[in-house]
Design an enzyme around this catalytic site. Sequence first.
Site: not given
Length: 445
Positions: A285, A306, A420
């Site tokens: 951010e 792995h 949003k």
Amino acid sequence: MAVKFQGKYLDGFVKPEEFNNMNREIELCHNILHQKNGAGNDFLGWLNLPFQYDKTEFEQIKKSAEKIRNDSDVLIVIGIGGSYLGARAAIEFLGSQQYNNLDKNKLKVYFVGNTISPSYLNNILALCEGKELSVNVISKSGTTTEPAIAFRVFKELMEEKYGKEGARERIYVTTDKARGTLKELSNKEGYQTFVIEDDVGGRYSVLTAVGLLPIAAAGFDIDKIMLGAQKACKDFETPGEHNDCYKYATARNILYRKGKSIEIMASYEPNWQMMNEWYKQLYGESEGKDQKGIFPASVIFSTDLHSMGQFIQDGSRNMFETVISFKQAGEDYFVKKDKDNFDGLNFLADQPMSEINKKAMQGTILAHVAGGVPNIVLEVDAMDEENLGYIVYFFEKACAISGYMLGVNPFNQPGVEDYKVNMFALLGKPGYEEQREKLLEQLSK
Ligand code: PA5
């Protein structure tokens, strides 16, 4: 307590003089930060927070944490992003101590409001059945959708279970001191409130009530955390050869300018998993904007050797690794000798498992470096509260300096708003009608 920068695995990728060549730039960024005249300078409350915090509120946090521990089996922590990750990361990082003190730490801390998944919410609700509950809702704006939905659910549950009066005694609100829906509701209902200061952004707020109340309620010593942060604050007060925090910020930017645009944070301790998530939010951010930035990724080794190990060893060469190495990572375990050596592992007998883990780390670093991935090692003393406070401040300050070196404002997050707007429009929130029409048309194509 300390975080030590080791640059020896940068040999062949970065010359020592390249660090020296960055000294002026570092000094400039340091001055911008400390003289508070750079971008985002109204969000620098975290910089001196380890010393300049509200001592009265700090004592209240400890009192409330004690009350929660005495009257509850479960603490529900509601929040998302910076209002969630730091507390969870800290609690899980310190978890090794928790497992050693199981009876002392009977309180369970569950995090909600960080997802809109109904199955997740239902699972937590099921875990709460028949348990004594407290709730800590955390939101600086007081209006974020995910925690707001969760709080609506748990407020109702608490009032049904304890009545309005009883619920009031068990709901703790961490929010802005004057503004927002949560603050207004707290004033109306009389909840115990804690303040997120205007000048501390969400992702820089672990050392405020945002992180400290859940951490203290989980049974950890927040005085020690602040001590660790104070030491880091002093250690990194000035630029120079001693400043490992600035060396880390510098190394990241040198590597970025050479095309290494992905940083993989790696640890060999599973308790670091959520610290990785916290780091990804802090750096993602703060730096990912204006079409720039290092993409923060993470792994836990040897588990992820792995899975992601193949890619890191052999895939696109656009990444560097930052390895968190602990001098002392909790209690050790010794592999025993087997009289038949049925699995051929007797060569490991009587070796501490920490040594085996260390050899895995050294072997992996050498392999990845040989494969063309520069490695930075950050050596941390131990997995305890003091070191946690130190680490938090180390990464926060390195992030701010690194962001300024990158030429961005490390304290805003304008890009977070876009999803949003679309979500509200699609959900039919009043005021979003025009965007809704546009999106529905796009979806119908
Ligand atoms: O770092 C940030 O500022 C964000 O991640 C916020 O913490 C997050 O969006 C939650 O915001 P709020 O605390 O206002 O609910």
